[in-house]
Structures are given as structure tokens and as C-alpha cells.
Design an enzyme around this catalytic site. Structure first.
Site, PDB file in Angstrom:
ATOM      1  CG  ASP A 133     -51.517 -18.879 -22.909  1.00  0.00           C
ATOM      2  OD1 ASP A 133     -50.903 -19.129 -21.851  1.00  0.00           O
ATOM      3  OD2 ASP A 133     -52.700 -19.197 -23.107  1.00  0.00           O
TER       4      ASP A 133
ATOM      5  CG  HIS B   4     -33.120  -0.391 -30.278  1.00  0.00           C
ATOM      6  ND1 HIS B   4     -33.960  -0.935 -31.213  1.00  0.00           N
ATOM      7  CD2 HIS B   4     -33.913   0.277 -29.417  1.00  0.00           C
ATOM      8  CE1 HIS B   4     -35.214  -0.605 -30.934  1.00  0.00           C
ATOM      9  NE2 HIS B   4     -35.210   0.129 -29.837  1.00  0.00           N
TER      10      HIS B   4
END
Length: 451
Positions: free
Chosen positions: A392, A170
Site C-alpha cells: 500500500d 535476474h
């Protein structure tokens, strides 16, 4: 199939940004108070399950690595390293991110005896133990970004599928930025390196609190050379299950919540209604006394809440936490709408002024996030708005999203979009006893189902 199922590491390598230029590409990124909060925390982990490529000749590893190199040229902070400065004049430490093109760790693994159905239809609905081994960086803390990569990738080939797991600190990214990165990496991979479009330059977060000297100085005792893992020690047995809310379930809960509050307050969102429903259901099954204090934390994207606002897709870690507090008795003296409205108002209170006040206070008294000390609380992370199923890489869309074991604690709920439009799936981590009760709670299961 048992939990001792082998996941074999085939290779480990470092993927660096394409055509890195030391003179033009090397920049220094200073860290904000809400970055530094995570210095002692484990990396977060997200992953996607894909079908196996239909063409057995498809060699996905070189394709993924070459496209990753191009994506890292765009998302240059991800290929950086953390730098620690010892300030001898006052015994403090400071940190910054050096965009030096060091690259990211890439792990290629095999789990040839595990099938997609083992992930999708686990025994008794509990997230299987082997899934933890599909993610990189388990147990790695953000402080270790000095020598380890700030994000890492693991590609695990299953009997009939492929799992791509990402671990990330983070210090450089949050859910918004990691999914933006994944969307662009998958697009580059899908189209092939020779057919890339021109991507706009990365907009990096440029917000800092006026009057603060950077890099921020912290007590050296907060960031020892060998930090303990923050937030993983627990004496209770934790388990994870996935609960699905269909678009119909969500519409019913949202209508119920908004129907129970005044017309002026009817702004409760789908996620707020689902979060309130999960919160009430978990507390109902936790055997707590009426006077006990309970909390619900909901992650909030800060980008558009600052003044001036940041670009909605700007890269970095820009999450705050809207914390709602009440007692068990008060919660059950009121309905779903009351709890959802309290969450709604907590989210609305996350303003520019609140952030500035938090940052100014933190600089005066630095501290690190420690979820292990939190009790009787839930924390809703991630978002059903993320573009999860648009990733994808060239052999089919993902079938499901899962979170890894990083920053796991009792009451952690990870919210994802379901594969069916409008659905929300919640990866739920609770004590095994509470999770067992929740899984058989007829009232809860009126609006949710176990995946």
C-alpha cells in the site's frame, strides 16, 4: 475498446539512491552460475493494479520517486550497472555488478481511456494486449544491464486506477527480493519521507562455490555485443488467461492428492497439488501421444537449502528449478496424487549437494537459459506466498497482480496469491488452441474458474 488503445509516455527519468557516497557505498558483486544463466534472458516483469487516489489533489509521481530514492539507498544493488570484462589472454568474458549508484529508469505513462474493469474483466477472459504496455523493459535482456538499469519502474495512470509495473534482471534479484523491495518501498511511500523508520542494512547473498575463481570466465561467443532475444521466438500463437483456485478448491485438491499416496508421503503442499492439477489438465488438452516425454518445472528458493543456509530475506537471485519428468502415458495411468508426489520429490531433491554439483558443472561448461527450445513442458514461477497485497503506497491496497511479457513462453504459469486469503491465481500462457480447450474443459473447471 480495442487492443490498439494508446498508452502515452509522459516522462522518463532516472531515480538514484538517496545520498549515495562513492567511497562507502560503491561495492562489487560477483555473479554466481545461476545468475549468469540469465545473461541472455529478458527481464522478468511484475505489476500491481491500484484504485485511483480518492483525493484528486494527490500527486503520486513525486511521492513515488522520492520514496523510491530512499528504498534504493537500502536496496543498493538495484541501482547498479553490469560490467563486462574482455579477457584477452584466453578469449573469454567475465561479468560483475558495479554498485555505482547509477539509478533506475522511471517511466510515467497515461492510459486515460483504459479502466480498471478492462484489466479485471477482459473480453473472453484473455489477458488484454494493452497490458503489455504497462511494463518497462519489454524485450530488454540482462546483458543490456551494462547501459540500462537492472530494474525499472513504470507508473501508468488509468481512467480510474494506477498500475505500477516493475521490470528486473535476474542478475540482481528474484521474486523473493523484488517483493521485499516493493514492500519496503511502499511502506516508505505510505509513511512519507519525514516519518521513516530505521531499516536494517541489506543482507546480500554471500554464497560462492569453494575453489571457483571469480569473476567466472565464459566463452565470449556466449555473450555477443548484440544478443538475440532468448526464449521469445515461437511459431505458435500464444495467449494468456488467469485461472483462480479458491481456498476450498485448493483444500479439495490437496486432500485428494495426499489421499492417493502412502501415509509416509502425505506432505504434498497446496502449490504442488495445484501445479500437478494444472499440469495434468494442460497435457490432457494438448493432443500428445502416450510415449511423449513431458516436464514440469517448479521454481524453488535456494536460500534455506544451502549449507550453511542464507538469511531467508537475503537479497539476490537465489532460485533453482525442480524438474519433474514423465511420459503422457505414465501420467494418465496414474492419478493426481502420483503426479503431485513426483513434483514433491523433485522439490525435496533440491539440496545443497545438488546446487554445488550444478555450479561446478556449469563453470566447466557455461550455458545460457533458452526456454524457446523447451517443448511439452510447463514452468511454474513466482509464489502464492509472496506479500503482494501488503504493498500500500498510501492510497489503497492493490486490487490484482499481473505478470508482464518478459520471459514468456508456451507453458509458463505465474502463481500469485488471490486477493481473498487462501486463494491462488495462475496467469497461464499457452498456445491459443490448448488454452481454448482448457477454458472449456468441464473436468478442469470442477476445481478452477476463469477470472
Amino acid at each position: 475498446m480495442g487492443d490498439g488503445e494508446e498508452v502515452e509516455v509522459i516522462s522518463k527519468s532516472i531515480v538514484r539512491p538517496e545520498s549515495y557516497n562513492e567511497d562507502s557505498d560503491r561495492v562489487k558483486i560477483h555473479l554466481t552460475p545461476w545468475d549468469l544463466l540469465f545473461l541472455g534472458s529478458e527481464y522478468s516483469q511484475k505489476g500491481l493494479l491500484f484504485p485511483q487516489p480518492s483525493d484528486p489533489e494527490t500527486n503520486i509521481i513525486p511521492r513515488l520517486k522520492s520514496s523510491l530514492s530512499i528504498a534504493l539507498k537500502i536496496f543498493y544493488p538495484f541501482a547498479s550497472r553490469l560490467v563486462k570484462i574482455e579477457n584477452d589472454d584466453d578469449g573469454t568474458s567475465s561479468f560483475y555488478v558495479d554498485c555505482n549508484g547509477s539509478g533506475v529508469r522511471f517511466v510515467h505513462a497515461s492510459a486515460s481511456s483504459i479502466s480498471m474493469s478492462d484489466v479485471l474483466e477482459p473480453v473472453d477472459g484473455t489477458v488484454p494486449e494493452f497490458l503489455k504496455r504497462f511494463f518497462p523493459c519489454t524485450g530488454v535482456k540482462s546483458l543490456e544491464g551494462i547501459s540500462d538499469s537492472l530494474i525499472a519502474i513504470q507508473v501508468t495512470e488509468l481512467k480510474d486506477g494506477v498500475f505500477i509495473g516493475v521490470g528486473y534482471s535476474h542478475l540482481v534479484t528474484d521474486g523473493t527480493s523484488i517483493w521485499n523491495f516493493s514492500n519496503i518501498w511502499s511502506e516508505i511511500c505510505f509513511n512519507g519521507s519525514d516519518h521513516r523508520r530505521t531499516f536494517p542494512p541489506l543482507v546480500h547473498r554471500g554464497w560462492f562455490l569453494d575453489g571457483i575463481e571469480y569473476p567466472i570466465r565464459m566463452p565470449a561467443s556466449l555473450t555477443p555485443e548484440t544478443p538475440d532475444v532468448v526464449g521469445t521466438s515461437s511459431s505458435i500463437l500464444l495467449q494468456e488467461k488467469i485461472f483462480r483456485f479458491t481456498s476450498e478448491n485448493i483444500s479439495e485438491l490437496k486432500a485428494k492428492a495426499n489421499g492417493e499416496v502412502s501415509p509416509d508421503d502425505r506432505k504434498i503442499s497446496s502449490l504442488q497439488a495445484v501445479s500437478a492439477y494444472m499440469w495434468r489438465s494442460i497435457v490432457r488438452n494438448s493432443d500428445l501421444s502416450p510415449e511423449e516425454v513431458i516436464c514440469c518445472g517448479l521454481m524453488v528458493d535456494l536460500r534455506r537449502r544451502l549449507d550453511p543456509p542464507l538469511e531467508k530475506d537475503c537479497c539476490g537471485n537465489m532460485v533453482g528449478t525442480a524438474i519433474t519428468t514423465t511420459t503422457v502415458g505414465e501420467m494418465f495411468n496414474n492419478g493426481l496424487g502420483w503426479a503431485a508426489l513426483k513434483i514433491n520429490k523433485s522439490v525435496a531433491s533440491q539440496t545443497n549437494e545438488e546446487f554445488r554439483e550444478f555450479a561446478a558443472d556449469w563453470v566447466k561448461n557455461p550455458s545460457l537459459l533458452d526456454v524457446s527450445t523447451v517443448t511439452n513442458s510447463i514452468a511454474v514461477t513466482s509464489s502464492p506466498r509472496f506479500n503482494v497485497y501488503g504493498n500500500d503506497f498510501g492510497w489503497g491496497k492493490p486490487i490484482v497482480a499481473r505478470a508482464g511479457p518478459g520471459i514468456t513462453h508456451d507453458g509458463k504459469l505465474v502463481a500469485y496469491p488471490g486477493i481473498e486469503p487462501g486463494n491462488i491465481e495462475i496467469q497461464t500462457c499457452l498456445s491459443s488452441s490448448v488454452l481454448a480447450k482448457l477454458s472449456s474443459d468441464a473436468e478442469f473447471l470442477k476445481h478452477a474458474c476463469l477470472v
